[in-house]
Motif scaffolding. Structure first.
Motif, PDB file in Angstrom:
ATOM      1  N   VAL A  93       0.927  -1.199   0.058  1.00 42.61           N
ATOM      2  CA  VAL A  93      -0.033  -0.028  -0.018  1.00 42.61           C
ATOM      3  C   VAL A  93       1.021   1.304   0.111  1.00 42.61           C
ATOM      4  O   VAL A  93       0.813   2.210  -0.903  1.00 42.61           O
ATOM      5  CB  VAL A  93      -0.874  -0.012   1.133  1.00 42.61           C
ATOM      6  N   GLY A  94       1.798   1.278   0.954  1.00 44.97           N
ATOM      7  CA  GLY A  94       2.721   2.473   1.175  1.00 44.97           C
ATOM      8  C   GLY A  94       3.687   2.668  -0.232  1.00 44.97           C
ATOM      9  O   GLY A  94       3.813   3.800  -0.609  1.00 44.97           O
ATOM     10  N   PHE A  95       4.083   1.578  -0.696  1.00 45.97           N
ATOM     11  CA  PHE A  95       4.882   1.537  -1.842  1.00 45.97           C
ATOM     12  C   PHE A  95       4.103   2.066  -3.286  1.00 45.97           C
ATOM     13  O   PHE A  95       4.590   2.972  -3.862  1.00 45.97           O
ATOM     14  CB  PHE A  95       5.135   0.026  -2.122  1.00 45.97           C
ATOM     15  N   LEU A  96       2.951   1.816  -3.214  1.00 44.94           N
ATOM     16  CA  LEU A  96       2.107   2.165  -4.595  1.00 44.94           C
ATOM     17  C   LEU A  96       1.749   3.752  -4.361  1.00 44.94           C
ATOM     18  O   LEU A  96       1.771   4.303  -5.352  1.00 44.94           O
ATOM     19  CB  LEU A  96       0.633   1.383  -4.717  1.00 44.94           C
ATOM     20  N   PHE A  97       1.351   4.062  -2.989  1.00 43.29           N
ATOM     21  CA  PHE A  97       1.127   5.524  -2.991  1.00 43.29           C
ATOM     22  C   PHE A  97       2.295   6.224  -3.265  1.00 43.29           C
ATOM     23  O   PHE A  97       2.363   7.318  -3.938  1.00 43.29           O
ATOM     24  CB  PHE A  97       0.440   6.050  -1.484  1.00 43.29           C
ATOM     25  N   ALA A  98       3.469   5.934  -2.621  1.00 45.26           N
ATOM     26  CA  ALA A  98       4.806   6.675  -2.901  1.00 45.26           C
ATOM     27  C   ALA A  98       5.203   6.617  -4.558  1.00 45.26           C
ATOM     28  O   ALA A  98       5.645   7.548  -4.887  1.00 45.26           O
ATOM     29  CB  ALA A  98       5.924   5.834  -1.912  1.00 45.26           C
ATOM     30  N   LEU A  99       4.693   5.541  -5.109  1.00 43.42           N
ATOM     31  CA  LEU A  99       5.337   5.512  -6.454  1.00 43.42           C
ATOM     32  C   LEU A  99       4.488   6.400  -7.279  1.00 43.42           C
ATOM     33  O   LEU A  99       4.835   7.165  -8.016  1.00 43.42           O
ATOM     34  CB  LEU A  99       5.311   4.000  -6.887  1.00 43.42           C
ATOM     35  N   PHE A 100       3.195   6.315  -7.157  1.00 45.01           N
ATOM     36  CA  PHE A 100       2.308   7.178  -7.819  1.00 45.01           C
ATOM     37  C   PHE A 100       2.249   8.495  -7.501  1.00 45.01           C
ATOM     38  O   PHE A 100       2.348   9.564  -8.557  1.00 45.01           O
ATOM     39  CB  PHE A 100       0.806   6.826  -7.706  1.00 45.01           C
ATOM     40  N   GLY A 101       2.579   9.043  -6.305  1.00 48.18           N
ATOM     41  CA  GLY A 101       2.703  10.154  -5.946  1.00 48.18           C
ATOM     42  C   GLY A 101       4.047  10.769  -6.203  1.00 48.18           C
ATOM     43  O   GLY A 101       4.124  12.148  -6.888  1.00 48.18           O
ATOM     44  N   GLY A 102       5.174  10.035  -6.509  1.00 48.41           N
ATOM     45  CA  GLY A 102       6.413  10.522  -6.850  1.00 48.41           C
ATOM     46  C   GLY A 102       6.177  10.695  -8.499  1.00 48.41           C
ATOM     47  O   GLY A 102       6.864  11.608  -9.118  1.00 48.41           O
ATOM     48  N   ALA A 103       5.742   9.578  -9.250  1.00 46.44           N
ATOM     49  CA  ALA A 103       5.400   9.888 -10.666  1.00 46.44           C
ATOM     50  C   ALA A 103       4.538  11.034 -10.944  1.00 46.44           C
ATOM     51  O   ALA A 103       4.850  11.692 -11.755  1.00 46.44           O
ATOM     52  CB  ALA A 103       4.793   8.648 -11.215  1.00 46.44           C
ATOM     53  N   MET A 104       3.249  11.451 -10.229  1.00 49.52           N
ATOM     54  CA  MET A 104       2.627  12.649 -10.432  1.00 49.52           C
ATOM     55  C   MET A 104       3.676  14.024 -10.189  1.00 49.52           C
ATOM     56  O   MET A 104       3.599  14.786 -10.684  1.00 49.52           O
ATOM     57  CB  MET A 104       1.634  12.729  -9.295  1.00 49.52           C
ATOM     58  N   ALA A 105       4.236  13.824  -9.065  1.00 46.77           N
ATOM     59  CA  ALA A 105       5.315  15.224  -8.869  1.00 46.77           C
ATOM     60  C   ALA A 105       6.176  15.289 -10.018  1.00 46.77           C
ATOM     61  O   ALA A 105       6.380  16.367 -10.365  1.00 46.77           O
ATOM     62  CB  ALA A 105       6.258  14.839  -7.628  1.00 46.77           C
ATOM     63  N   VAL A 106       6.989  14.245 -10.596  1.00 46.76           N
ATOM     64  CA  VAL A 106       7.662  14.607 -11.567  1.00 46.76           C
ATOM     65  C   VAL A 106       7.128  14.872 -12.781  1.00 46.76           C
ATOM     66  O   VAL A 106       7.679  15.763 -13.744  1.00 46.76           O
ATOM     67  CB  VAL A 106       8.404  13.371 -11.930  1.00 46.76           C
TER      68      VAL A 106
END
Length: 187
Positions: A112-125
């Motif tokens: 769960v935390g991995f997916l949120f961090a992954l999608f949030g980081g991709a959205m930030a980039v």
């Protein structure tokens, strides 16, 4: 202002509009997802789940590493909110911390935390600041029937020479009428 006194009329709507304007100028949702991703990563290694009478400790050998990864993700989320110019760095760092959390922190907070961090980081980039709104041209008064305004006098709007009739209008001294024939125009 006391607790019983009502808020000023329109205060809630005004604050909501201010928040929407602030949110629109930064990668707000990316920061929120990165922060949400940090919470399960730092919570699960220290959690004790109870199933009936059985207590399951989720503590790992890398509990401190999980705490550091989770705290860093939360800090990166706030950084995305308040320092929008470092969005690329913060987004890549969030993706990397999410990837590191897979082996370190119970499969990244149970994925769960991995997916949120992954999608949030991709959205930030991927986020880019929007163009400022274009100025609208001033509206003209169209109450008349068109044409020139009534106060315009066409005889006085054009500039006419003020010299008496018959005198040359050339003041430069280069006219053939003045006898200079253009020889003195260069100075």
């Amino acid at each position: 202002m006391s607790a019983e006194s009502p808020a000023a009329p329109g205060q809630f709507a005004h604050r909501r509009q201010q928040f929407r304007a602030w949110r629109g100028t930064r990668p707000f949702w990316a920061g929120l997802l990165v922060m949400i991703g940090g919470l399960p990563i730092m919570y699960f290694p220290y959690a004790h789940l109870k199933l009936g009478g059985l207590t399951i400790a989720m503590a790992t050998t890398a509990g401190a590493g999980s705490l550091i990864i989770g705290v860093l993700l939360v800090v990166l989320g706030f950084t995305l909110w308040f320092q929008k110019h470092v969005r690329t760095f913060a987004g890549i760092a969030a993706i990397m911390l999410g990837l590191v959390s897979l082996p370190v922190s119970n499969f990244g907070g149970f994925i769960v935390g991995f997916l949120f961090a992954l999608f949030g980081g991709a959205m930030a980039v991927a986020w880019a600041p929007g163009a400022p709104p274009a100025e609208e041209p001033a509206k003209q008064d169209t109450t008349g029937e068109g044409g020139a305004p009534e106060a315009t006098d066409y005889d006085t709007t054009l500039l006419r020479p003020v010299n008496p009739v018959g005198e040359p209008n050339d003041l430069s001294g280069t006219s053939p009428v003045n006898g200079a024939n253009g020889r003195h125009s260069a100075g």
